[in-house]
Each structure stands twice: as structure tokens, then as C-alpha cells.
Design a protein around this motif. Structure first.
Motif, PDB file in Angstrom:
ATOM      1  N   SER A   1       0.849  -1.187   0.000  1.00 15.86           N
ATOM      2  CA  SER A   1       0.000   0.000   0.000  1.00 15.86           C
ATOM      3  C   SER A   1       0.884   1.235   0.000  1.00 15.86           C
ATOM      4  CB  SER A   1      -0.916   0.019   1.228  1.00 15.86           C
ATOM      5  OG  SER A   1      -1.831   1.091   1.163  1.00 15.86           O
ATOM      6  N   VAL A   2       0.407   2.306  -0.629  1.00 12.18           N
ATOM      7  CA  VAL A   2       1.127   3.577  -0.613  1.00 12.18           C
ATOM      8  C   VAL A   2       0.144   4.689  -0.277  1.00 12.18           C
ATOM      9  CG1 VAL A   2       2.913   2.876  -2.256  1.00 12.18           C
ATOM     10  CG2 VAL A   2       0.792   3.890  -3.111  1.00 12.18           C
ATOM     11  N   ALA A   3       0.663   5.759   0.312  1.00  7.08           N
ATOM     12  CA  ALA A   3      -0.158   6.907   0.655  1.00  7.08           C
ATOM     13  C   ALA A   3       0.659   8.185   0.501  1.00  7.08           C
ATOM     14  CB  ALA A   3      -0.692   6.794   2.083  1.00  7.08           C
ATOM     15  N   ALA A   4       0.012   9.231   0.022  1.00  4.05           N
ATOM     16  CA  ALA A   4       0.622  10.556  -0.093  1.00  4.05           C
ATOM     17  C   ALA A   4      -0.230  11.546   0.676  1.00  4.05           C
ATOM     18  CB  ALA A   4       0.743  10.973  -1.546  1.00  4.05           C
ATOM     19  N   SER A   5       0.417  12.494   1.317  1.00  2.00           N
ATOM     20  CA  SER A   5      -0.312  13.436   2.161  1.00  2.00           C
ATOM     21  C   SER A   5       0.265  14.839   2.036  1.00  2.00           C
ATOM     22  CB  SER A   5      -0.247  12.988   3.629  1.00  2.00           C
ATOM     23  OG  SER A   5      -0.880  13.926   4.475  1.00  2.00           O
ATOM     24  N   SER A   6      -0.612  15.814   2.164  1.00  2.00           N
ATOM     25  CA  SER A   6      -0.206  17.218   2.213  1.00  2.00           C
ATOM     26  C   SER A   6      -0.962  17.890   3.345  1.00  2.00           C
ATOM     27  CB  SER A   6      -0.519  17.913   0.883  1.00  2.00           C
ATOM     28  OG  SER A   6      -0.124  19.278   0.924  1.00  2.00           O
ATOM     29  N   SER A   7      -0.245  18.622   4.189  1.00  2.00           N
ATOM     30  CA  SER A   7      -0.896  19.257   5.337  1.00  2.00           C
ATOM     31  C   SER A   7      -0.289  20.626   5.610  1.00  2.00           C
ATOM     32  CB  SER A   7      -0.764  18.374   6.585  1.00  2.00           C
ATOM     33  OG  SER A   7       0.590  18.277   6.992  1.00  2.00           O
ATOM     34  N   GLN A   8      -1.035  21.425   6.356  1.00  2.00           N
ATOM     35  CA  GLN A   8      -0.533  22.731   6.750  1.00  2.00           C
ATOM     36  C   GLN A   8      -1.076  23.104   8.119  1.00  2.00           C
ATOM     37  OE1 GLN A   8      -0.070  25.651   3.710  1.00  2.00           O
ATOM     38  NE2 GLN A   8      -0.510  27.364   5.061  1.00  2.00           N
ATOM     39  N   VAL A   9      -0.185  23.665   8.935  1.00  2.00           N
ATOM     40  CA  VAL A   9      -0.537  24.213  10.244  1.00  2.00           C
ATOM     41  C   VAL A   9      -0.353  25.722  10.172  1.00  2.00           C
ATOM     42  CG1 VAL A   9      -0.034  24.233  12.706  1.00  2.00           C
ATOM     43  CG2 VAL A   9       0.242  22.115  11.410  1.00  2.00           C
ATOM     44  N   ASN A  10      -1.410  26.458  10.460  1.00  2.00           N
ATOM     45  CA  ASN A  10      -1.352  27.918  10.507  1.00  2.00           C
ATOM     46  C   ASN A  10      -1.615  28.375  11.937  1.00  2.00           C
ATOM     47  OD1 ASN A  10      -0.943  27.995   7.789  1.00  2.00           O
ATOM     48  ND2 ASN A  10      -2.823  29.063   7.268  1.00  2.00           N
ATOM     49  N   VAL A  11      -0.602  28.948  12.575  1.00  2.00           N
ATOM     50  CA  VAL A  11      -0.769  29.556  13.895  1.00  2.00           C
ATOM     51  C   VAL A  11      -0.362  31.022  13.800  1.00  2.00           C
ATOM     52  CG1 VAL A  11      -0.533  27.399  15.170  1.00  2.00           C
ATOM     53  CG2 VAL A  11       1.512  28.718  14.604  1.00  2.00           C
ATOM     54  N   GLU A  12      -0.319  31.693  14.928  1.00  3.55           N
ATOM     55  CA  GLU A  12      -0.180  33.148  14.927  1.00  3.55           C
ATOM     56  C   GLU A  12       1.053  33.645  14.178  1.00  3.55           C
ATOM     57  OE1 GLU A  12      -1.597  36.934  15.794  1.00  3.55           O
ATOM     58  OE2 GLU A  12      -2.556  35.005  16.214  1.00  3.55           O
ATOM     59  N   ASP A  13       2.210  33.046  14.444  1.00  8.45           N
ATOM     60  CA  ASP A  13       3.463  33.553  13.876  1.00  8.45           C
ATOM     61  C   ASP A  13       4.195  32.545  12.995  1.00  8.45           C
ATOM     62  OD1 ASP A  13       3.667  36.248  15.199  1.00  8.45           O
ATOM     63  OD2 ASP A  13       3.521  34.980  16.993  1.00  8.45           O
ATOM     64  N   PHE A  14       3.567  31.390  12.737  1.00  4.95           N
ATOM     65  CA  PHE A  14       4.236  30.348  11.963  1.00  4.95           C
ATOM     66  C   PHE A  14       3.261  29.689  10.999  1.00  4.95           C
ATOM     67  CE2 PHE A  14       6.355  30.642  16.051  1.00  4.95           C
ATOM     68  CZ  PHE A  14       7.702  30.649  15.719  1.00  4.95           C
ATOM     69  N   LYS A  15       3.822  29.164   9.902  1.00  5.48           N
ATOM     70  CA  LYS A  15       3.098  28.285   8.991  1.00  5.48           C
ATOM     71  C   LYS A  15       3.982  27.079   8.712  1.00  5.48           C
ATOM     72  CE  LYS A  15       0.319  31.754   6.535  1.00  5.48           C
ATOM     73  NZ  LYS A  15      -0.024  32.338   5.204  1.00  5.48           N
TER      74      LYS A  15
ATOM     75  N   MET B   1      -5.026  26.532  13.145  1.00 10.08           N
ATOM     76  CA  MET B   1      -5.733  25.477  12.416  1.00 10.08           C
ATOM     77  C   MET B   1      -4.759  24.524  11.743  1.00 10.08           C
ATOM     78  SD  MET B   1      -8.479  25.984   9.343  1.00 10.08           S
ATOM     79  CE  MET B   1      -9.295  24.576   8.580  1.00 10.08           C
ATOM     80  N   TYR B   2      -5.148  23.248  11.708  1.00  9.41           N
ATOM     81  CA  TYR B   2      -4.415  22.210  10.995  1.00  9.41           C
ATOM     82  C   TYR B   2      -5.357  21.585   9.980  1.00  9.41           C
ATOM     83  CZ  TYR B   2      -2.426  17.520  10.234  1.00  9.41           C
ATOM     84  OH  TYR B   2      -1.951  16.363   9.680  1.00  9.41           O
ATOM     85  N   LEU B   3      -4.879  21.409   8.741  1.00  8.74           N
ATOM     86  CA  LEU B   3      -5.685  20.793   7.700  1.00  8.74           C
ATOM     87  C   LEU B   3      -4.810  19.852   6.897  1.00  8.74           C
ATOM     88  CD1 LEU B   3      -8.625  20.945   6.741  1.00  8.74           C
ATOM     89  CD2 LEU B   3      -7.924  22.660   5.063  1.00  8.74           C
ATOM     90  N   SER B   4      -5.309  18.628   6.643  1.00 11.80           N
ATOM     91  CA  SER B   4      -4.519  17.624   5.951  1.00 11.80           C
ATOM     92  C   SER B   4      -5.398  16.810   5.005  1.00 11.80           C
ATOM     93  CB  SER B   4      -3.853  16.672   6.962  1.00 11.80           C
ATOM     94  OG  SER B   4      -3.184  15.611   6.322  1.00 11.80           O
TER      95      SER B   4
END
Length: 282
Positions: free
Chosen positions: A61-75, A274-277
Motif C-alpha cells: 500500500s502507498v499513501a501521499a499526504s499534504s498538510s498545513q498548520v497555521n498559527v499566529e506567527d508560523f506556517k 488550524m491544521y488541515l490535511s
């Protein structure tokens, strides 16, 4: 808002294209877990004992993922790729890019991981599934980690052992997942701020836990907690936690949204957001 629009646009494309694939795989829906920010199968911030993907005995099995965390002073953006075989072995790679907004700079880290199932089963045995793994991390910005912050090295390895168990019809007739992880690490902010302090690596054990409640076969809610070593003398490091909602429309796609609290990161306090993946599995 731009992050949300882009992620949902990508999700729509993935859902459309996923219809071209067969869902004829052995493991049941959602037992592939998600992709953590370090590439291994798990929650958003904690690796689980689950071997990623839906392959069972004798299957790949294979899996690919893309995610982003946006907080006050960092991405923090993470792109990862995971492969597994026989529901026994998992190999992963992740690249992280951390934007430090107040300084208008970026930190990149590459993570190579491996995980092996040692004993037990997620569902079908009385004992939990137990796995062990490692994550070899390379910080591509050593001048920031070492020269500015006083870290000992720009590369190191985390070692961990983790146990996961899914109880069917456990709480109000809903499935309940619990996970506990012990990690041996000298990483500062998971390695994004280097490793160790001064001339010492300063390894220590830290604990991580996850819980998830399945509202039905496709939706789950839960939370995670990740202890941080806080060994870098020049800046503070808080423990992390999140509250998440996960959607598994089919065996090809998983979408996760979460509220994250990273506490103090380096010089900046109250890093919440927020975190979104999005994960595609085949």
C-alpha cells in the motif's frame, strides 16, 4: 481562508479522481490511520502503532499526504509519502517547511522514517497492536539551529514505541481508538530548531497520547497530546495538543481538520490555530 479554499479545491479533485480506483482492499475503512506531520501513520502530531495504508497479508500500500498548520506567527507545510507491506513494515518520507513570519525566513527539514509491527492487532486480538520505529531528521538550516539558538546538531534520530487499540461498539455503541507512544528524542520543536543543546545531545523520553471516537464509519473526532523535551536553553518549548475531526469518504481519501495549540514556540507565545490535511491512499 486561502488555505481552506485551496485544500477543499484539492479535496474535490481527489474525490473525483478516486472513483477511478477500486476499493477492494483487505483492511476496513479508516484503519489506515492518517499521516502525521513527520510522515508516519498516526494522528496529526502523534505516530500510532497502525501500519499505514489498507494492505493486509502479502499486500502493498502507498499513501501521499499534504498538510498545513497555521498559527499566529508560523506556517508549517508538510508533504509526505508512505509505503507499507504485509501490514508489518512501513517506510516514510516527509519534507517540512516552517515559515517564521515575524523574521520573514523559512526552515526546511527532511524526515526518513521506518516502523515495524511487533505484536498484537488493532482490532482482532485482546492485546493492542504494538509497533516500534525511528525517524531520522535532517535540518537544512543549521545556521539558525546551531549558530543562533545554540543547538548541538542539525541532524538526529528519534526512536519510539507505540501501542494502539480499536474497541468496537465501546462507547454508546461507537468505536473507540486509544493510542500511547513513548519517544526517545533530543529534537527541539521536533527538530525544526535543531537537536540537543550546546555540546550535548540531551536525549530524553517523552510521552504522547491520542484518542478518537467514530461517530459512524466515515467520521471520527478526537484529540492528541504531545510532550516536548524543552531542553534548548535559549528559547522555550511548550507541549502540543489538538482537537480534530477526520473524514474517510472511502479508502482512497482522508481529510482532517483540527484546532492546534503549540503554546510557546521559540520567542513567540500563544501559538494557536488550524491544521488541515489531505491524504490519498492506494
Amino acid at each position: 481562508m486561502k488555505l481552506i479554499k485551496n485544500c477543499f479545491r484539492l479535496a474535490a479533485i481527489i474525490l473525483f479522481s478516486a472513483q477511478a480506483f477500486s476499493n477492494d482492499t483487505s483492511k476496513i475503512l479508516a484503519t489506515s490511520a492518517l499521516s502525521s506531520i513527520e510522515g508516519s501513520a498516526g494522528g496529526g502530531i502523534v505516530p500510532w502503532a497502525v501500519i499505514g495504508g489498507y494492505g493486509s497479508t502479502g499486500e502493498w500500500s502507498v499513501a501521499a499526504s499534504s498538510s498545513q498548520v497555521n498559527v499566529e506567527d508560523f506556517k508549517l507545510s508538510t508533504h509526505s509519502l508512505l509505503g507499507s507491506y504485509n501490514n508489518r513494515l512501513e517506510l516514510s518520507y516527509a519534507q517540512q517547511a516552517l515559515q517564521v513570519l515575524p523574521l520573514n525566513t523559512a526552515i526546511v527539514q527532511n524526515i526518513f522514517g521506518a516502523k515495524a509491527r511487533l505484536a498484537g492487532d488493532l482490532i482482532y486480538q485482546d492485546w493492542p497492536q504494538v509497533s516500534a520505529g525511528f525517524q531520522y531528521k535532517i535540518n537544512e538550516n543549521p545556521s539558525i539551529a546551531i549558530d543562533v539558538l545554540g543547538a548541538q546538531s542539525d541532524r538526529s534520530t528519534d526512536y519510539y514505541i507505540t501501542a494502539s487499540k480499536l474497541w468496537l461498539h465501546a462507547l454508546a455503541e461507537r468505536n473507540l481508538l486509544l493510542n500511547a507512544t513513548l519517544r526517545y528524542t533530543d529534537a527541539n520543536q521536533t527538530g525544526l530548531l535543531g537537536f540537543g543543546q550546546g555540546s550535548e545531545s540531551q536525549y530524553r523520553w517523552v510521552g504522547e497520547v491520542s484518542a478518537g471516537l467514530f461517530l459512524n464509519h466515515q467520521w471520527a473526532i478526537g484529540g492528541e497530546f504531545r510532550q516536548q523535551p524543552n531542553k534548548l536553553a535559549s528559547v522555550d518549548e511548550s507541549h502540543w495538543w489538538d482537537l480534530y475531526s477526520a473524514w474517510f469518504p472511502n479508502k482512497r481519501v482522508a481529510v482532517v481538520a483540527a484546532y492546534v495549540d503549540l503554546g510557546t514556540v521559540a520567542l513567540w507565545e500563544e501559538q494557536r490555530g488550524m491544521y488541515l490535511s489531505i491524504q490519498i491512499t492506494h
